[in-house]
Every structure is written in C-alpha cells, then in structure tokens.
Design an enzyme around this catalytic site. Structure first.
Site, PDB file in Angstrom:
ATOM      1  N   GLU A   1       0.839  -1.209   0.000  1.00 36.89           N
ATOM      2  CA  GLU A   1       0.000   0.000   0.000  1.00 36.89           C
ATOM      3  C   GLU A   1       0.867   1.250   0.000  1.00 36.89           C
ATOM      4  OE1 GLU A   1      -3.104   0.104  -1.146  1.00 36.89           O
ATOM      5  OE2 GLU A   1      -3.757  -1.208   0.485  1.00 36.89           O
ATOM      6  N   HIS A   2       0.490   2.199  -0.837  1.00 35.21           N
ATOM      7  CA  HIS A   2       1.236   3.449  -1.009  1.00 35.21           C
ATOM      8  C   HIS A   2       2.661   3.177  -1.498  1.00 35.21           C
ATOM      9  CE1 HIS A   2      -1.766   6.331   0.353  1.00 35.21           C
ATOM     10  NE2 HIS A   2      -2.164   5.378   1.181  1.00 35.21           N
ATOM     11  N   THR A   3       2.797   2.106  -2.244  1.00 35.15           N
ATOM     12  CA  THR A   3       4.096   1.778  -2.843  1.00 35.15           C
ATOM     13  C   THR A   3       4.099   2.058  -4.339  1.00 35.15           C
ATOM     14  OG1 THR A   3       3.222  -0.451  -2.957  1.00 35.15           O
ATOM     15  CG2 THR A   3       4.805  -0.006  -1.194  1.00 35.15           C
ATOM     16  N   ASP A   4       2.905   2.155  -4.955  1.00 38.95           N
ATOM     17  CA  ASP A   4       2.891   2.249  -6.431  1.00 38.95           C
ATOM     18  C   ASP A   4       3.529   3.524  -6.947  1.00 38.95           C
ATOM     19  OD1 ASP A   4       0.646   3.776  -5.645  1.00 38.95           O
ATOM     20  OD2 ASP A   4      -0.717   2.882  -7.132  1.00 38.95           O
TER      21      ASP A   4
ATOM     22  N   SER B   1     -25.255   8.021 -16.210  1.00 35.19           N
ATOM     23  CA  SER B   1     -24.855   7.246 -15.032  1.00 35.19           C
ATOM     24  C   SER B   1     -26.106   6.912 -14.228  1.00 35.19           C
ATOM     25  CB  SER B   1     -23.884   8.063 -14.174  1.00 35.19           C
ATOM     26  OG  SER B   1     -23.855   7.523 -12.859  1.00 35.19           O
TER      27      SER B   1
ATOM     28  N   GLY C   1     -13.472   3.174  -1.844  1.00 29.61           N
ATOM     29  CA  GLY C   1     -12.069   2.774  -1.798  1.00 29.61           C
ATOM     30  C   GLY C   1     -11.813   1.481  -2.543  1.00 29.61           C
ATOM     31  N   LEU C   2     -12.778   1.051  -3.365  1.00 35.82           N
ATOM     32  CA  LEU C   2     -12.565  -0.153  -4.179  1.00 35.82           C
ATOM     33  C   LEU C   2     -12.259   0.237  -5.623  1.00 35.82           C
ATOM     34  CD1 LEU C   2     -15.339  -2.494  -2.745  1.00 35.82           C
ATOM     35  CD2 LEU C   2     -12.922  -2.374  -2.138  1.00 35.82           C
TER      36      LEU C   2
ATOM     37  N   ASP D   1      -4.532   0.909  -9.502  1.00 33.76           N
ATOM     38  CA  ASP D   1      -5.965   0.675  -9.684  1.00 33.76           C
ATOM     39  C   ASP D   1      -6.318   0.422 -11.150  1.00 33.76           C
ATOM     40  OD1 ASP D   1      -5.812   1.342  -7.051  1.00 33.76           O
ATOM     41  OD2 ASP D   1      -6.859   3.252  -7.215  1.00 33.76           O
TER      42      ASP D   1
END
Ligand code: GLA
Length: 404
Positions: free
Chosen positions: A34-37, A68, A140-141, A188
């Site tokens: 997480e928060h590595t990309d 939508s 958050g998905l 993502d």
C-alpha cells in the site's frame, strides 16, 4: 459547457442505436503493497466480482453522451469541445483549474479519458455510453479507475482500435493526473485491466512487469468490510504523502545518487539519511521500504501455501499504515481489531488509500458467516454507520462483450 440532466433507464437511453458493446470493469482490493505504487514499488491487488457495466453504442455525430444510473445524470459534450479543453490544459502547463472542474466529478473522469485518448493520437468517435453496475462508488474499491478503464475500453473498441492493456492502464492513470488532478499511482487502473480470475496480481510499478499468482480460493475467502466513512481531508493528505516520499527520495539520493525512488533504498540507506529528514518524512520512507519487503514475504508464503503467516504480514502492514504512514482512522482500526479477534480470520488490514474506505480480511471460508455476525455485534453497535461487507473471489480484469 457543462450539461447534465437526469439519466433515463438503459433501454430509454439508447434512442439512436442499440448498444453494441457491454464492458464489465471490476473494482480492486489490494492484498498488500500500500502506497508503494507511486514509489516505483510493488502491489498485489485482486479484481473484485463487483464491477461497473458500461453499455456503448456509436453515434452518427461527434457527441459523447454518457448516462450514469447511480448518479441519475446524463452528460453531453462534443469531441470538439473536449479537444478545445485539452488544448487549453496543455497550453496552461496543466495547472488548476482543470478543464472539466465545472462538471460533476464522475464526468471529469469520463471526459478526461476521452481527452487523453486524443492526446495520445488514438481515434475517438461520437458515442452513447450508459453506466451502471454493483461496484460501490467512493468506497475505496477503485470505482473511478473502473470508470476510466471501462470508458477507455468502450471508446477504443467502438472505433476498432485494440490498444495493449498495459498502455491503456498508463493512459488512464495519466488522464487522472492531467485532467482530474489526482496524483495517484498506477495500481488501480492496472488491476482493473490486467487481473486474472483466481489469481492475485503482483505488479512491479517501475517497469510494469507482472505475475499472476494463484490464490487458494478453496482455503481462504477474501472478505471486504467497508467503514462507509470517507474523511474529507483524504485527497489533500494523499497528495502530501506523495510529496513527502519525493522529499525522502531527494534526501536519500544526496548520499546515493542511484536512488531514483524509495523502491531503491535499503533500511541502511534510510538509517544513514534519517538525521537529515523530518520525523514525518522518515516515517513515510520506513513504511514504503518495509511494505515492499512485506509484499515479497507475503508472495513467498502464498506460493508456498503458508497460509497462517499471511495474517501476520497483514497485521504488520496495517500497523505501519496506522503508525508510520498515518493514513488509517479510528473506524478502520476498530474494524481491523474486531476482525483480527474473530475465529477463522487469518488477518486483516486497511486497503487502498486510507482515511476511511475498506478493510480486507482473509478468512477461512467456513467462518465467513460467523465473522459477519461478529461485526454486527461488536462493530456496528458502537459506530454511527454499520459496516457493509462483501465476499469476493479474485476476478478477471475488464471484459468486453460484443452484443448483437
Ligand atoms: C489509491 C491510489 C493508488 C494507490 C493507493 C494506495 O487507491 O489510487 O494508486 O496509491 O491509493 O496504495
């Protein structure tokens, strides 16, 4: 130029031509990394069964008309307007305000992808797109990446161009940077387009090489629990973390010039440079360096079938996000706490950007119902918003179905 109106149901939406394509663009849940990309590191997402569905039909004119169902809105713009907006963005060196700021946020993602395709010289033609699906929005998905990727696939497939999915992921990520203003990494978009059913995806965010690692679905269920909380400072805090990581890299590179990003730094490098860093910058760097190492440990355990130790790595990851990276919040910590005490749970941690959103837990399949009950009695009773849960199999990346 913004034009938004209510969206009719899909059948009434396609007045000119019936839909020709149906795209299914899944969300993602990140298992570890997480928060590595955006630090050129490693991530390990799976695509969710929950997805956005986009039906698409060509038009005879140059309009992009997008409905939508979830937002109950339809937006319309001509390709000429989109091209003018992108020209203005490039001329102003991409500073705020961004060209689609006056549109609803979801529309800025859609128009941003269209503008980005034009930037890359990819053909785009007028189209009607209708979006619905069962992927929860803003939880958050990664519903915005699903929107980017689904729209990009729809627009390119309609004109018959078959763009490589690695390039398409990169293009969607850059669209978010340039036209929406979110400084996100590539996880993502990459997950949405490139995951494989039954597997976790290990992505090297530097060179975008990747591997599909079979996930033991018979022995482990992936439970997603949503706090249904999204703290307002999340976006600003995300951008600050990106800046702090750049600052850490700059300080590390002063001693070792071959360090191009935190991915290149070792714990010894960080110990040596720590006196030159602020406390916050040092902690951010610790998290990222350790998180990449945790991912490799997790991957080794997954490959070797050492399921019990997966949970310890998840717990260590959550503690680091909470204490060093400081992107957790009370609701996420409480959910993780309740889950980790429940029988049958191997481990749990917050997943995604943080400041609300979801927790991912690895659970013995036979224990899932009991774990969900436990959340009701031990979490829901003491929090304003009851948690929402889903179980997902690791699913395939986005699919395109030709109708007719
Ligand atoms: C958000 C971003 C991703 C990634 C995660 C944190 O989901 O869109 O690029 O940085 O946060 O791992």
């Amino acid at each position: 130029m913004p034009r938004a109106s209510h969206a009719p149901r899909a059948a009434a939406f396609f007045s000119e031509q019936p839909p020709r394509l149906r795209i299914s663009a899944p969300g993602r849940v990140n298992l570890i990394g997480e928060h590595t990309d955006y630090n050129d590191g490693f991530v390990m997402p799976v695509a969710t069964e929950q997805a956005l569905f986009i039906q698409a039909a060509p038009r005879r004119d140059d309009r992009l008309r997008v409905g939508s169902a979830a937002m109950d809105q339809t937006i319309e713009a001509t390709l000429e307007q989109i091209a003018a907006a992108r020209a203005a963005t490039i001329a102003s060196a991409r500073v705020a305000p961004r060209p689609f700021d006056a549109w609803p946020t979801w529309a800025a993602y859609v128009l941003g992808v269209a503008a980005m395709l034009l930037d890359e010289g990819v053909a785009v033609a007028g189209a009607d797109l209708f979006i619905d699906g069962d992927l929860p929005l803003g939880a958050g998905l990664s519903s915005s990446a699903a929107l980017d990727c689904g729209v990009a696939l729809a627009l390119t497939t309609l004109v018959g161009s078959n763009i490589d999915r690695v390039r398409l992921a990169r293009l969607c990520r850059t669209a978010d940077h340039r036209y929406v203003g979110t400084p996100c990494g590539i996880m993502d978009q990459f997950a949405c387009l490139n995951c494989r059913a039954g597997c976790a995806l290990i992505l090297d965010c530097r060179d975008l090489s990747f591997e599909h690692v079979p996930f033991p679905t018979a022995d482990v269920a992936i439970l997603i629990a949503d706090t249904r909380v999204r703290h307002a400072h999340a976006e600003g805090a995300y951008a600050r973390r990106v800046a702090e990581c750049r600052e850490a890299t700059r300080i590390l590179a002063a001693r070792r010039p071959d360090i191009r990003s935190l991915r290149d730094a070792t714990p010894d490098d960080l110990r040596a440079a720590a006196p030159d860093m602020s406390d916050a910058v040092r902690r951010r760097a610790w998290h990222v360096i350790d998180e990449n190492r945790r991912l490799h440990r997790f991957a080794d355990d997954l490959r070797a079938g050492r399921l019990e130790t997966l949970g310890e790595t998840l717990a260590a990851g959550h503690a680091s996000l909470r204490d060093l990276y400081e992107v957790s919040c009370r609701e996420l910590d409480d959910l993780v706490d309740v889950l980790c005490r429940a029988p049958g749970v191997l481990g749990a941690r917050m997943t995604g950007g943080g400041f609300g959103g979801c927790v991912v837990a690895l659970v013995r399949p036979a224990a899932v119902a009991e774990v969900q009950d436990r959340l009701k009695s031990e979490y829901d009773q003491t929090h304003d918003r009851p948690a929402r849960t889903w179980v997902t199999l690791p699913s395939a990346g986005a699919t395109v179905t030709v109708l007719e």
